[in-house]
Design an enzyme around this catalytic site. Structure first.
Site, PDB file in Angstrom:
ATOM      1  N   TYR A   1     -50.684  44.965 -14.401  1.00 45.89           N
ATOM      2  CA  TYR A   1     -51.735  44.318 -15.141  1.00 45.89           C
ATOM      3  C   TYR A   1     -52.540  45.370 -15.803  1.00 45.89           C
ATOM      4  O   TYR A   1     -52.797  45.316 -16.836  1.00 45.89           O
ATOM      5  CB  TYR A   1     -52.352  43.347 -14.462  1.00 45.89           C
TER       6      TYR A   1
ATOM      7  N   SER B   1     -59.622  43.521 -20.311  1.00 42.28           N
ATOM      8  CA  SER B   1     -60.172  43.489 -19.121  1.00 42.28           C
ATOM      9  C   SER B   1     -61.053  44.421 -18.219  1.00 42.28           C
ATOM     10  O   SER B   1     -60.571  45.468 -18.710  1.00 42.28           O
ATOM     11  CB  SER B   1     -59.012  42.865 -18.028  1.00 42.28           C
TER      12      SER B   1
END
Length: 249
Positions: free
Chosen positions: A155, A142
């Site tokens: 995350y 990501s």
């Protein structure tokens, strides 16, 4: 040039978003797909659609947190199509919240799926790739694996871990002469079900607003996966960052 045709490709997190779009994209290019995810109804529908359009695909209900489920996906690829050429480790969770919210169950879930799930996939396929001295391992990180955002610390940590693991794998494979290629993909706001998994109300509202403003179709990432797989065997493009033209991520 079509180096994708007849390649056997395993995809985890294949029931929606990037995984689903990639399955359709690669099937159109002539790949044979082995799809894994937890929701059988969605997997079955995707396989049926691929077959209806002349493609080849099979599925197995898969929880990437379980090492044996990953091993079973590799075994399915071999039994259905006789080989494995690539694996796309795409399963992921993003239940973001501030650390002060102490959503420890969500922290553990992200570590289990986003890090251990990737490691389980690597462990399941690496002996085969080493033995045949070829193979391609792709993983979804990501833009949160390149920089840190408030409210997303855990995350981000898991996605930075994916970056480190995949880069280490690339270098070790090059040193060992096993010809295993890697590609780590860093998407920004791309259509997926990630936001739906955020249970923290403030973060859910903020992220939903961001995605509603910027998100681009998951097919845009599928195009990148296809591009990586289509490269000649002597070429490894190890990292891809992509996102909406209008998003200042």
């Amino acid at each position: 040039m079509n180096n994708i045709e007849n390649k056997v490709v395993i995809i985890t997190g294949a029931s929606s978003g990037i995984g689903e779009a990639t399955a359709y994209k690669l099937a159109q290019a002539g790949a044979k797909l082995v799809l894994g995810a937890r929701r059988e109804d969605k997997l079955q529908a995707i396989v049926n659609n691929i077959k209806a359009n002349g493609g080849e695909a099979v599925y197995r209900v898969t929880d990437v947190v379980k090492a044996e489920d990953n091993q079973s996906l590799v075994a399915l690829a071999k039994s259905a199509f006789g080989k494995v050429d690539a694996i796309f480790l795409n399963a992921g969770l993003m239940p973001n919240s501030p650390l002060s919210a102490l959503e420890t169950d969500n922290w553990n879930a992200m570590v289990d799926v986003n890090i251990k799930g990737v490691l389980n996939g690597i462990a399941a396929v690496l002996p085969t790739f080493e033995a045949q001295k070829s193979g391609h391992i792709l993983a979804t990180s990501s833009v949160a694996g390149l920089k840190v955002y408030p409210g997303c610390a855990v995350y981000c940590g898991t996605k930075w871990a994916v970056k480190a693991i995949m880069e280490g794998l690339r270098m070790e494979s090059a040193q060992a002469g096993t010809n295993i290629r890697t590609a780590t993909i860093y998407p920004a706001a791309v259509q997926s079900e990630l936001v739906a998994g955020i249970t923290n109300p403030e973060m859910a509202e903020a992220m939903r607003g961001l995605y509603d403003t910027y998100e681009i179709p998951a097919e845009r990432v599928a195009n990148v996966v296809a591009f990586a797989l289509n490269q000649p065997k002597d070429t490894n493009i190890s990292e891809f960052t992509l996102g909406p033209t209008t998003q200042p991520w």
